[in-house]
Motif scaffolding. Structure first.
Motif, PDB file in Angstrom:
ATOM      1  N   GLU A  41       0.830  -1.202   0.000  1.00 22.47           N
ATOM      2  CA  GLU A  41       0.000   0.000   0.000  1.00 22.47           C
ATOM      3  C   GLU A  41       0.866   1.255   0.000  1.00 22.47           C
ATOM      4  O   GLU A  41       0.584   2.216  -0.727  1.00 22.47           O
ATOM      5  N   LYS A  77      -1.604  -1.505  -5.408  1.00 24.63           N
ATOM      6  CA  LYS A  77      -2.873  -1.788  -4.732  1.00 24.63           C
ATOM      7  C   LYS A  77      -3.773  -2.769  -5.468  1.00 24.63           C
ATOM      8  O   LYS A  77      -4.867  -3.067  -5.012  1.00 24.63           O
ATOM      9  N   ASP A  78      -3.306  -3.267  -6.603  1.00 24.86           N
ATOM     10  CA  ASP A  78      -4.075  -4.259  -7.364  1.00 24.86           C
ATOM     11  C   ASP A  78      -3.476  -5.626  -7.068  1.00 24.86           C
ATOM     12  O   ASP A  78      -2.443  -5.989  -7.623  1.00 24.86           O
ATOM     13  N   SER A  92     -10.922  -8.130   4.119  1.00 26.32           N
ATOM     14  CA  SER A  92     -12.089  -7.279   3.869  1.00 26.32           C
ATOM     15  C   SER A  92     -12.357  -6.333   5.026  1.00 26.32           C
ATOM     16  O   SER A  92     -12.722  -5.174   4.825  1.00 26.32           O
ATOM     17  N   ILE A 127     -10.512  -2.479   3.771  1.00 29.43           N
ATOM     18  CA  ILE A 127     -11.652  -2.048   2.976  1.00 29.43           C
ATOM     19  C   ILE A 127     -11.396  -0.641   2.423  1.00 29.43           C
ATOM     20  O   ILE A 127     -10.911   0.251   3.131  1.00 29.43           O
ATOM     21  N   ASP A 128     -11.663  -0.449   1.145  1.00 27.00           N
ATOM     22  CA  ASP A 128     -11.489   0.827   0.441  1.00 27.00           C
ATOM     23  C   ASP A 128     -10.031   1.273   0.362  1.00 27.00           C
ATOM     24  O   ASP A 128      -9.762   2.421  -0.034  1.00 27.00           O
ATOM     25  N   ARG A 129      -9.099   0.388   0.714  1.00 30.62           N
ATOM     26  CA  ARG A 129      -7.683   0.771   0.643  1.00 30.62           C
ATOM     27  C   ARG A 129      -6.930  -0.031  -0.414  1.00 30.62           C
ATOM     28  O   ARG A 129      -6.015   0.488  -1.057  1.00 30.62           O
ATOM     29  N   HIS A 184      -7.382  -3.153  -3.666  1.00 32.99           N
ATOM     30  CA  HIS A 184      -8.259  -3.976  -4.493  1.00 32.99           C
ATOM     31  C   HIS A 184      -7.691  -5.385  -4.473  1.00 32.99           C
ATOM     32  O   HIS A 184      -6.667  -5.669  -5.092  1.00 32.99           O
TER      33      HIS A 184
END
Length: 456
Positions: A45, A50-51, A70, A74-76, A78
């Protein structure tokens, strides 16, 4: 950077028995009360990678790991969770998910790596050289328990392990030889072709393969296809690419060099400056290019591919949690000299209760909701969440996981106590591992034992 990241998280590693279980797979093993997988994901991160595909061995373990990710990222990030069969090997795991790999370059990192080296630095080095593979090398970690009664400082009992024999070119940019596993004990066989091309080779035994690799996707997928018996990246795929870099097969060098994305941003300013310095250094002509030329300077039909290295600074922290000793070492380190890896939480959780004259020394961590009786001593140890610890208990150089009950007068030294264990009164443990849910009866004394419930 257009990298796709694969995190090989593992599952129920046999060499970590009885620490791992169906309820606690390897990726969720606690390091300073935080799952070991968290450390890799946090570093990715920070490098703006982030993928992710997180590969977990076993369906049940994948569900547990997916649920934790999860709730935490979350939202950080993918993240796609991919379950693969157990004991499939690192190369086998990549082969099983190869249809998900679509980016030009693939970054592969072991989920048990605890490190402060930014993955983006490896990715930038890989792009700068337009390499087929780039591997991260780091200094071999010292390992071993602290001497009884010692405190912090130097660890006289630590010993260097023997990991790899590595050959580098004079510029220390290219990997020319690597011997791992059983190959270390054999006579080294160096390619004459490589020696002739490079002129000289520096042999190193003080570096280890950190299990972080950047691959050109087309190369990786071809090797996995044509070498369908390869099971390990470290022992099969990487040595194969190193050996064949001056006799590359037909498809290994067809991918054109990609342009750098100068607008890519990195979330950490330090990482951004560090990676920018790497990308700013234009790649100098290598022996690969010279080898692929005819004597008159014209291009020949020889095909080559580059195997590059990124060597982490000797001051960097880089250790894999792949044994019980490594589990102990890492837990000790991240609450000591490597405490910069910890998340910015308090050493002592928000709601522990400590009895009269109970002391918690430096390099300790005490989880939320835990309670300790009177006159207890905790030194260089980690206590998990919601533990109930009686009076006159002594814990030194140990890791106690969550929901553990420890009776009065127990002495725990150099041991791992897994979740939901009950130690009755006056138990003495030295250099032991106690599996989840086990009950140790009152007055028992064990040394260098592994205690666990029998599987039904």
């Amino acid at each position: 950077m257009d990298f796709q990241v694969v995190v090989l998280a593992g599952g129920n590693s046999k060499n970590l028995t009885p620490l791992v279980s169906k309820e606690l797979p390897k990726p969720l093993l606690p390091v300073a009360n935080c799952p070991v997988l968290n450390y890799v994901l946090h570093q990715l991160e920070q490098s703006n990678l982030k993928d992710l595909i997180v590969v977990v061995e076993g369906e049940d373990a994948a569900l547990l790991v997916g649920a934790w990710i999860s709730g935490t990222f979350i939202d950080r990030l993918h993240v796609e969770i991919a379950a693969v069969p157990e004991d499939i090997g690192t190369a086998g795991a990549l082969r099983a998910i190869s249809h998900h790999l679509t980016a030009k370059d693939i970054l592969v990192v072991s989920g048990d790596l605890v490190s402060d080296v930014p993955p983006g630095a490896l990715a930038a080095t890989h792009r700068r050289h337009d390499a087929a593979v780039t591997t991260m090398l780091c200094s071999i970690p010292v390992s071993g328990p602290l001497e009884s009664g010692s405190s912090g400082g130097k660890d006289k009992a630590k010993k260097l392990g023997r990991y790899n024999i590595i050959g580098l070119d004079p510029s220390k940019q290219f990997l020319l030889h690597i011997a791992t596993g059983a190959e270390i004990e054999k006579d080294a066989r160096i390619s004459k072709r490589i020696l002739h091309a490079v002129g000289q080779m520096e042999m190193r035994s003080d570096l280890m393969d950190a299990h972080m690799y950047a691959f050109k996707r087309s190369v990786l997928q071809e090797v996995l296809d044509i070498k369908d018996t390869f099971q390990s990246l470290k022992e099969d795929v990487l040595p194969y690419l190193v050996r064949s870099q001056l006799k590359s097969e037909a498809l290994l060098n067809r991918t054109p060099q990609g342009e750098e994305n100068s607008n890519e941003k990195v979330s950490s300013q330090n990482n951004q400056a560090f990676i920018s310095r790497i990308l700013a250094n234009a790649s100098t002509p290598s022996f690969h290019g010279l080898y692929s030329e005819n004597p008159d300077g014209s291009s020949s039909t020889r095909k080559t591919h580059k195997c590059c290295v990124y060597i982490a600074s000797s001051s960097s922290y880089c250790v894999r949690l792949n044994s019980i000793q490594a589990f102990m070492d890492i837990n000790r380190d991240v609450t000591g000299d490597a405490d910069h890896l910890l998340s910015p939480n308090n050493i002592i959780g928000p709601s522990p209760k400590l009895g009269t004259k109970t002391t918690v020394g430096p390099n300790c961590r005490l989880g939320e909701g835990s309670e300790m009786g009177d006159k207890c001593q905790v030194k260089r140890s980690i206590i998990g969440r919601h533990c109930r610890i009686g009076s006159h208990v002594k814990a030194v150089n140990s890791v106690v996981m969550n929901h553990v009950t420890i009776g009065d007068g127990c002495i725990i030294q150099g041991s791992v106590i897994c979740s939901n264990v009950q130690l009755q009164e006056r138990v003495v443990l030295k250099d032991c591992q106690v599996g989840a849910g086990f009950v140790v009866t009152a007055g028992s004394e064990y040394k260098a034992e592994s205690l666990a419930k029998k599987e039904k």
